[in-house]
Scaffold this active site. Structure first.
Site, PDB file in Angstrom:
ATOM      1  N   GLY A   1      20.573  -7.329  19.485  1.00  0.00           N
ATOM      2  CA  GLY A   1      21.177  -6.635  20.632  1.00  0.00           C
ATOM      3  C   GLY A   1      20.402  -6.876  21.919  1.00  0.00           C
TER       4      GLY A   1
ATOM      5  CB  THR B   1      20.625   8.014  19.732  1.00  0.00           C
ATOM      6  OG1 THR B   1      21.056   9.041  20.623  1.00  0.00           O
ATOM      7  CG2 THR B   1      21.490   8.085  18.476  1.00  0.00           C
ATOM      8  CG  ASP B   2      18.838  12.450  22.409  1.00  0.00           C
ATOM      9  OD1 ASP B   2      19.900  11.791  22.329  1.00  0.00           O
ATOM     10  OD2 ASP B   2      18.446  12.965  23.483  1.00  0.00           O
ATOM     11  CD  GLU B   3      24.553  10.673  21.914  1.00  0.00           C
ATOM     12  OE1 GLU B   3      25.656  10.814  21.370  1.00  0.00           O
ATOM     13  OE2 GLU B   3      24.385  10.007  22.965  1.00  0.00           O
TER      14      GLU B   3
ATOM     15  CE1 TYR C   1      25.560   5.090  19.266  1.00  0.00           C
ATOM     16  CE2 TYR C   1      25.218   7.284  20.174  1.00  0.00           C
ATOM     17  CZ  TYR C   1      24.761   5.999  19.943  1.00  0.00           C
ATOM     18  OH  TYR C   1      23.519   5.622  20.388  1.00  0.00           O
TER      19      TYR C   1
ATOM     20  CE  LYS D   1      21.630   4.052  16.787  1.00  0.00           C
ATOM     21  NZ  LYS D   1      21.263   2.608  16.961  1.00  0.00           N
TER      22      LYS D   1
HETATM   23  P1  NAD Z   1      24.575  -1.755  24.574  1.00  0.00           P
HETATM   24  O1  NAD Z   1      25.921  -1.327  24.117  1.00  0.00           O
HETATM   25  O2  NAD Z   1      24.328  -1.986  26.030  1.00  0.00           O
HETATM   26  O3  NAD Z   1      24.170  -3.119  23.840  1.00  0.00           O
HETATM   27  C1  NAD Z   1      24.406  -3.342  22.480  1.00  0.00           C
HETATM   28  C2  NAD Z   1      24.120  -4.809  22.195  1.00  0.00           C
HETATM   29  O4  NAD Z   1      24.300  -5.038  20.787  1.00  0.00           O
HETATM   30  C3  NAD Z   1      25.068  -5.761  22.926  1.00  0.00           C
HETATM   31  O5  NAD Z   1      24.342  -6.846  23.462  1.00  0.00           O
HETATM   32  C4  NAD Z   1      26.014  -6.240  21.822  1.00  0.00           C
HETATM   33  O6  NAD Z   1      26.549  -7.531  22.061  1.00  0.00           O
HETATM   34  C5  NAD Z   1      25.085  -6.199  20.614  1.00  0.00           C
HETATM   35  N1  NAD Z   1      25.827  -6.070  19.340  1.00  0.00           N
HETATM   36  C6  NAD Z   1      26.797  -5.169  19.055  1.00  0.00           C
HETATM   37  N2  NAD Z   1      27.247  -5.378  17.802  1.00  0.00           N
HETATM   38  C7  NAD Z   1      26.530  -6.416  17.297  1.00  0.00           C
HETATM   39  C8  NAD Z   1      26.523  -7.080  16.038  1.00  0.00           C
HETATM   40  N3  NAD Z   1      27.367  -6.721  15.049  1.00  0.00           N
HETATM   41  N4  NAD Z   1      25.658  -8.094  15.852  1.00  0.00           N
HETATM   42  C9  NAD Z   1      24.803  -8.479  16.838  1.00  0.00           C
HETATM   43  N5  NAD Z   1      24.778  -7.882  18.053  1.00  0.00           N
HETATM   44  C10 NAD Z   1      25.623  -6.867  18.270  1.00  0.00           C
HETATM   45  O7  NAD Z   1      23.568  -0.685  23.983  1.00  0.00           O
HETATM   46  P2  NAD Z   1      22.246  -0.047  24.634  1.00  0.00           P
HETATM   47  O8  NAD Z   1      22.643   1.060  25.534  1.00  0.00           O
HETATM   48  O9  NAD Z   1      21.383  -1.134  25.127  1.00  0.00           O
HETATM   49  O10 NAD Z   1      21.608   0.619  23.348  1.00  0.00           O
HETATM   50  C11 NAD Z   1      20.696  -0.107  22.518  1.00  0.00           C
HETATM   51  C12 NAD Z   1      20.298   0.769  21.343  1.00  0.00           C
HETATM   52  O11 NAD Z   1      19.727   1.978  21.824  1.00  0.00           O
HETATM   53  C13 NAD Z   1      21.480   1.177  20.468  1.00  0.00           C
HETATM   54  O12 NAD Z   1      21.072   1.095  19.123  1.00  0.00           O
HETATM   55  C14 NAD Z   1      21.770   2.615  20.860  1.00  0.00           C
HETATM   56  O13 NAD Z   1      22.292   3.346  19.774  1.00  0.00           O
HETATM   57  C15 NAD Z   1      20.383   3.097  21.248  1.00  0.00           C
HETATM   58  N6  NAD Z   1      20.387   4.185  22.258  1.00  0.00           N
HETATM   59  C16 NAD Z   1      20.911   3.993  23.508  1.00  0.00           C
HETATM   60  C17 NAD Z   1      20.856   5.032  24.449  1.00  0.00           C
HETATM   61  C18 NAD Z   1      21.377   4.872  25.851  1.00  0.00           C
HETATM   62  O14 NAD Z   1      21.224   5.797  26.653  1.00  0.00           O
HETATM   63  N7  NAD Z   1      21.957   3.733  26.230  1.00  0.00           N
HETATM   64  C19 NAD Z   1      20.305   6.253  24.092  1.00  0.00           C
HETATM   65  C20 NAD Z   1      19.795   6.411  22.811  1.00  0.00           C
HETATM   66  C21 NAD Z   1      19.823   5.363  21.920  1.00  0.00           C
END
Ligand code: NAD
Length: 326
Positions: free
Chosen positions: A7, A127-129, A151, A155
């Site tokens: 990712g 995530t905290d969720e 979601y 997670k």
């Molecule tokens: P994002 O949606 O911006 O990016 C997700 C990335 O994963 C993308 O580049 C996508 O192409 C890739 N991806 C999706 N499915 C895939 C697959 N099957 N194989 C390979 N790549 C794949 O997400 P983000 O906001 O950067 O979040 C990153 C991580 O952090 C996630 O695991 C999310 O649950 C966690 N998170 C995010 C937040 C937030 O505020 N954004 C908060 C808590 C946790």
């Protein structure tokens, strides 16, 4: 050192990669970094453009559910940082299948492969969720999981699978659980970039329900530093919360954004609340602070102003993405 980042073309993963390839997390020594990303709607090679020329960065366009590919990518991997996920709650409410496929099956595929490859450390970004919603106080890492959205449930499932691979197979894993991230390169469906880009286009912003939902805001740079600390010094089998220390209601957040963009409340449109909308999230960061010396360094007001300025100055980055979602 060889780091694989799943990712790594998304919002948070690409920030981690942009920092990691320049040696920010490894005392100036530049590691080899390989990104594995399926490039879903949320993945964008442009997020890696600032470091794409360096010979220390490799990119594999592929799916974390593809076991043969994952086996190949993980060969010789010292550190796996797993960001890849379907990450948008609203999308999980309209359809949850892809969330279970990527977040649960994808994580399980990585775990099996990490065991076969003898990966040195597996950091699972969660995530905290997964904790649900809390009306007062903050969650420690021992809080039982109580997710509300599909979601968050996907997670939580992946967190349990990661911890089970430690308990059953001794896989050297850590789980991080962070609060809401903000910063540049965030896909313009999430609240801050959505509101900023709407206002820049002269459109109103949709505020859910009474706007009283509370989120703890964490700058993406603080989050990624926390992940790097866990990667370096976190104890195997442990969970670490990562928070930013700025709790705001969505109304207060909206007020801040309107102020930064010179708009007023006439630009706000009240919309029906999100189904199952968690009222408040709040993580206790005593563990990561005490054990690993983490503390958030970015002030929210400066970080938010910089983030807004980034969207103002990078319309060519978000305009094509808005075209898709419009
Ligand atoms: P994002 O949606 O911006 O990016 C997700 C990335 O994963 C993308 O580049 C996508 O192409 C890739 N991806 C999706 N499915 C895939 C697959 N099957 N194989 C390979 N790549 C794949 O997400 P983000 O906001 O950067 O979040 C990153 C991580 O952090 C996630 O695991 C999310 O649950 C966690 N998170 C995010 C937040 C937030 O505020 N954004 C908060 C808590 C946790």
């Amino acid at each position: 050192m060889r780091i694989v980042v799943t990712g790594g073309a998304g919002f948070i993963g690409s920030h981690f990669v942009r920092q990691a390839v320049t040696g920010v997390y490894t005392g100036g020594v530049r590691p080899e970094v390989v990104v594995l990303d399926r490039l879903t709607y949320a993945g964008n090679r442009a997020n890696l453009a600032p470091v794409a020329d360096g010979e220390r960065l490799g990119f594999v366009h592929g799916d974390i559910c593809d076991a043969a590919l994952v086996d190949e990518v993980l060969r010789g991997c010292d550190l796996l940082v797993h960001f890849a996920a379907e990450s948008h709650v609203d999308r999980s409410i309209s359809g949850s299948e892809e969330f279970v496929r990527t977040n649960v099956l994808g994580t399980q595929t990585l775990l099996e492969a990490a065991g076969r490859a003898g990966v040195g450390k597996f950091v699972h970004v969660s995530t905290d969720e997964v904790y649900g919603s809390i009306s007062e106080g903050s969650w420690t890492e021992s809080e039982p999981l109580d997710p509300n959205s599909p979601y968050a449930a996907s997670k939580a499932s992946s967190d349990l699978m990661v911890l089970a691979f430690h308990r059953t197979h001794g896989l050297p894993v850590c789980v991080t659980r962070c609060s809401n991230n903000y910063g540049p390169y965030q896909y313009p469906e999430k609240v801050i970039p959505l509101f900023v880009t709407n206002l820049l286009e002269g459109r109103r912003v949709p505020l859910y329900g009474d706007g009283g939902n509370v989120r703890d805001w964490l700058h993406v740079d603080d989050h990624c530093r926390g992940i790097a600390l866990v990667a370096e010094k976190g104890r195997a089998g442990e969970i670490y919360n990562i928070g930013g220390g700025t709790e705001l209601t969505n109304r207060e957040l909206t007020e801040n954004l309107l102020g930064l963009l010179g708009a007023d409340w006439s630009m706000v449109e009240r919309v029906p609340d999100r189904k199952g909308h968690d009222r408040r999230y709040s993580v206790d960061i005593t563990k990561i602070s005490g054990e690993l010396g983490y503390r958030p360094e970015r002030s929210f007001s400066e970080g938010l102003a910089e983030t807004v300025a980034w969207y103002v100055g990078n319309r060519d980055w978000w305009d094509p993405l808005r075209e898709v979602t419009r």
